[in-house]
Design an enzyme around this catalytic site. Sequence first.
Site, short mmCIF file in Angstrom:
data_model
loop_
_atom_site.label_atom_id
_atom_site.label_comp_id
_atom_site.label_asym_id
_atom_site.label_seq_id
_atom_site.Cartn_x
_atom_site.Cartn_y
_atom_site.Cartn_z
N TRP A 25 12.64 -20.06 -31.23
CA TRP A 25 12.51 -19.44 -29.90
C TRP A 25 12.89 -20.43 -28.81
O TRP A 25 13.65 -20.14 -27.90
CB TRP A 25 11.07 -18.96 -29.72
CG TRP A 25 10.85 -18.25 -28.43
CD1 TRP A 25 11.28 -17.01 -28.10
CD2 TRP A 25 10.15 -18.74 -27.29
NE1 TRP A 25 10.89 -16.68 -26.84
CE2 TRP A 25 10.20 -17.74 -26.32
CE3 TRP A 25 9.48 -19.94 -27.01
CZ2 TRP A 25 9.60 -17.88 -25.07
CZ3 TRP A 25 8.90 -20.08 -25.77
CH2 TRP A 25 8.96 -19.06 -24.82
N PHE A 40 16.59 -20.97 -28.67
CA PHE A 40 17.37 -19.90 -28.04
C PHE A 40 17.15 -19.86 -26.54
O PHE A 40 18.07 -19.64 -25.77
CB PHE A 40 17.03 -18.55 -28.66
CG PHE A 40 17.85 -18.29 -29.88
CD1 PHE A 40 19.21 -18.05 -29.77
CD2 PHE A 40 17.30 -18.31 -31.14
CE1 PHE A 40 19.99 -17.84 -30.88
CE2 PHE A 40 18.06 -18.10 -32.25
CZ PHE A 40 19.41 -17.86 -32.13
N MET A 41 15.92 -20.12 -26.14
CA MET A 41 15.63 -20.12 -24.72
C MET A 41 16.47 -21.19 -24.04
O MET A 41 17.03 -21.00 -22.98
CB MET A 41 14.14 -20.41 -24.48
CG MET A 41 13.31 -19.15 -24.52
SD MET A 41 14.17 -17.78 -23.78
CE MET A 41 12.87 -16.73 -23.32
N HIS A 51 66.44 1.53 -24.02
CA HIS A 51 65.26 1.89 -23.24
C HIS A 51 65.21 1.08 -21.94
O HIS A 51 65.10 1.64 -20.84
CB HIS A 51 64.01 1.63 -24.10
CG HIS A 51 62.71 1.92 -23.42
ND1 HIS A 51 61.92 2.99 -23.77
CD2 HIS A 51 62.05 1.28 -22.42
CE1 HIS A 51 60.84 3.00 -23.01
NE2 HIS A 51 60.89 1.96 -22.19
N GLU A 52 65.32 -0.23 -22.07
CA GLU A 52 65.23 -1.08 -20.88
C GLU A 52 66.41 -0.86 -19.94
O GLU A 52 66.26 -0.85 -18.72
CB GLU A 52 65.14 -2.56 -21.28
CG GLU A 52 63.90 -2.93 -22.09
CD GLU A 52 62.59 -2.51 -21.45
OE1 GLU A 52 62.53 -2.42 -20.20
OE2 GLU A 52 61.61 -2.24 -22.18
N HIS A 102 65.78 2.07 -17.76
CA HIS A 102 64.93 1.73 -16.61
C HIS A 102 65.78 1.07 -15.52
O HIS A 102 65.70 1.42 -14.35
CB HIS A 102 63.86 0.70 -17.02
CG HIS A 102 62.70 1.26 -17.78
ND1 HIS A 102 62.00 2.35 -17.36
CD2 HIS A 102 62.10 0.86 -18.92
CE1 HIS A 102 61.01 2.59 -18.23
NE2 HIS A 102 61.06 1.70 -19.19
N ASP A 124 54.70 3.58 -20.40
CA ASP A 124 55.42 4.16 -19.26
C ASP A 124 54.84 5.52 -18.92
O ASP A 124 54.61 5.85 -17.75
CB ASP A 124 56.90 4.34 -19.60
CG ASP A 124 57.60 3.02 -19.83
OD1 ASP A 124 57.10 2.00 -19.33
OD2 ASP A 124 58.64 3.02 -20.51
ZN ZN Z 1 59.64 1.33 -20.69
#
Ligand code: ZN
Length: 620
Positions: free
Chosen positions: A130, A133-134, A429-430, A433, A506
């Site tokens: 105890w 832990f304290m 994909h890029e 964008h 996205d």
């Molecule tokens: Zn994207």
Amino acid sequence: MNKVVKNLGLYLVLVLVVVSMVNSYLTPEEVQKQYDEISYSQFLKELDAGRIKILQIRNNTVPGESSSAVIQGELADGQRFLTYRLDVSGLADRAAAKGVTVTVEAPQRNSWVMTLLTSLFPTLLLIGVWVYFMNSMQGGGGPSRLMSFGRSKAKLFLDNKPKIKFDAVAGCDEAKEELQEVIHFLKDPEKFKKLGAKVPKGVLLVGPPGTGKTLLARAAAGEADVPFFCTSGSEFVEMLVGVGAARVRDLFAQAKKYQPCIIFIDEIDAVGRHRGAGLGGGHDEREQTLNQILVELDGFDDNSNTVLIAATNRPDILDPALLRPGRFDRHIVVDRPDVKGREEILKVHMKEKQFADDVDVSVLARSTPGLVGADIENLVNEGALLAARKDKEKITMEDLEEGIERVMAGPERKSRIINDHEKKIIAYHETGHAIVAKILPGADPVHKISIIPRGHAALGYTLQLPEEDRFLISKSELMNRISILLSGRVSEEIVFNDVTSGAANDLEKATETARQMVTQLGMSDALGLVKLGKKREEIFLGRDISEDRNYSEEVAYAIDKEVKKIIDDCYERSKEILTEHRALLDKIAGVLLEREVIDAEELDKLMHEDDLPAVRQDGR
Ligand code: ZN
Ligand code: ADP
Ligand code: MG
């Protein structure tokens, strides 16, 4: 409990463990080595046959626990034996009658010390655990923690008052200005008193994390050259009820001895949260602590020269009583730095480092929108680390730009293996964008396209950086943003006739934006200028987790329809653009596949149908 006693205790426990182990294990084993163990029935047989010469009966009884008696002895042929029996009454007489030499040993008693220790041992162990832990719960450290629950743990900078001054804090001039008054007061309280001027007792620094609130408070103490009691709201939150309040009392009592001084409570939202919102009804620990803070604040009379500064990034969840006039009545907003602020912060953190001539601070400041002071410190450090790794003498612009990307998107992960087909999808994909961002008017300029994985999630990314900080944003700009977000997915669809999971993030952002337009920003014609839904405070986490619906099923349906309509419109827009510029899409995606990174300048060239030189200077 000093160190010696602590160590002594440790040894005592060790000895105890060893002794009790020896006690319980060694004896029988040792005995068994010397004797042959036989069954009791065989023993009786031997007894009846008169083969037993010597017999010793030992009662092995441990107090409070019945165990068998040990019977050991020697047979006529010198063989030593041993057996056990629960009840030995009458056995001695029976053996004696057979002419055996019988000895009966007194029941073995553990010494009373042993008994006491063994029975106390579990209790001692529990207490030990105890205490441990304290101690660790309070951040370990000092040995006398157990005895000082109610003591404040505020770190006092007495002899070494904070040395940092306002020049270490860049880019928050308004905040510094506001604090100036407090500093003047602390430097010469009498002057203010003579004039009968009331100086704020409580100053609340409000702003997002990492904007320099803590730094600012310390610098204020440094400027005023007064003692600085630095503590954090979470230090008042303890398991034991009443401890937090006691600590507050102690903190203010201590501070009183050193006035004029500054008490600083960082992250005050840990204790200053709305009362009555927690679990334990009206009397939970936090509430008591908060009450105590209020009491102390009210107790600042005209003679006290103490100023309480607190910092939080969640002023919205603070208890209104804290914000009332006479308490934290001065609110100082420490906001994200603007371009100029970022430039100054960069300069502060670049001071003691060596930079190459190509480093342009204003360009760096412009390419770090949204970053706060802590991020900027981090980015400069990342740049320095990169330069060191490459054995450079000076930090170059390239290192710093990589530092920015690391801070914004995470480190490059070249080791992640991506197969050629996936790479192609990511490239398209890029590029999708990037092209849509280029073509839509008013979109933030594309700074870089990359298909080198970064951080833990991004497989590729298109970095758009605004040219300036923005505070207002129009409906058409939001629509453009959604179109750009959707264009990655659209590009995959057009080129591969199939879609992948890569657009999940996205889509989430796009939907979120569309929803906000409808429910918060009044940007939908069908629903008009109403704010729909009410944010509900999640009381345990202090975060907005759920939304209260303050509208009907019908409206909910209408919202969903509007959101879908916005998304669909933006999707169509994206599709139009990319279909029309399909040739460009193929070309740029091809270049991206080859080079993995395309910067703003190169993208400009490609967009204008120019070809890039076959190999770049840096050989990529
Ligand atoms: Zn994207
Ligand atoms: P907060 O308390 O607002 O979360 P901190 O004061 O702890 O932020 O800031 C963390 C670190 O970031 C500081 O130690 C400092 O190095 C850097 N920093 C933050 N803001 C600034 C600033 N305006 N000027 C210089 N450094 C800053
Ligand atoms: Mg802080």
